[in-house]
Design a protein around this motif. Structure first.
Motif, mmCIF file in Angstrom:
data_model
loop_
_atom_site.group_PDB
_atom_site.id
_atom_site.type_symbol
_atom_site.label_atom_id
_atom_site.label_comp_id
_atom_site.label_asym_id
_atom_site.label_seq_id
_atom_site.Cartn_x
_atom_site.Cartn_y
_atom_site.Cartn_z
ATOM 1 N N ARG A 47 44.018 33.947 35.507
ATOM 2 C CA ARG A 47 43.860 35.221 36.930
ATOM 3 C C ARG A 47 42.507 35.963 37.276
ATOM 4 O O ARG A 47 42.178 35.756 36.009
ATOM 5 N N ASP A 94 40.260 38.170 39.626
ATOM 6 C CA ASP A 94 40.276 39.121 41.353
ATOM 7 C C ASP A 94 39.091 38.391 42.497
ATOM 8 O O ASP A 94 38.270 37.159 42.047
ATOM 9 N N TYR A 129 36.907 35.868 42.133
ATOM 10 C CA TYR A 129 36.451 34.366 41.805
ATOM 11 C C TYR A 129 35.971 33.818 44.119
ATOM 12 O O TYR A 129 34.900 32.738 43.396
#
Length: 114
Positions: free
Chosen positions: A33, A35, A39
């Motif tokens: 996961r 932010d 990314y």
């Protein structure tokens, strides 16, 4: 009306293996996961270096591990994706060999050939 032998006929008669070859290690899949802004920056950087975001992450992690002295002794190579490299074509002799060089008779308007 259907032809005898099934819809695909004999084209699909050979099974294709779906497991990786025994000489390659299975890749570990990890959910990550990030932010969205991180990314996007990573995806832009990957595109600049002609990599996918996933391979860019692996490249950066390996570099960070190496810099910290924590890279395993024998990690597998980074997988190469895309089209395999072209093998050079086998050398074949030319269809028509060039004419042999010969020294001909002297030309009347210049020095002798040769």
């Amino acid at each position: 009306m259907r032809r005898p032998g099934g819809a695909a006929g004999a084209e699909h008669g050979h099974p294709v293996p779906v497991t990786p070859p025994p000489d390659r290690r299975q890749r570990k899949q990890v959910l990550l996961r990030l932010d969205p802004a991180v990314y996007e920056a990573l995806a832009r950087w990957a595109a600049d270096e002609l990599r996918s975001a996933n391979s860019q992450i692996e490249f950066l992690l390996r570099k960070a591990l190496a810099d910290a002295g924590r890279l395993p002794a024998a990690p597998g190579p980074l997988p190469r994706r895309g089209r395999p490299p072209k093998s050079p074509p086998p050398e074949t002799p030319p269809a028509h060999p060039p004419p042999p060089e010969t020294s001909g008779p002297a030309r009347p308007d210049g020095p002798p050939a040769g």
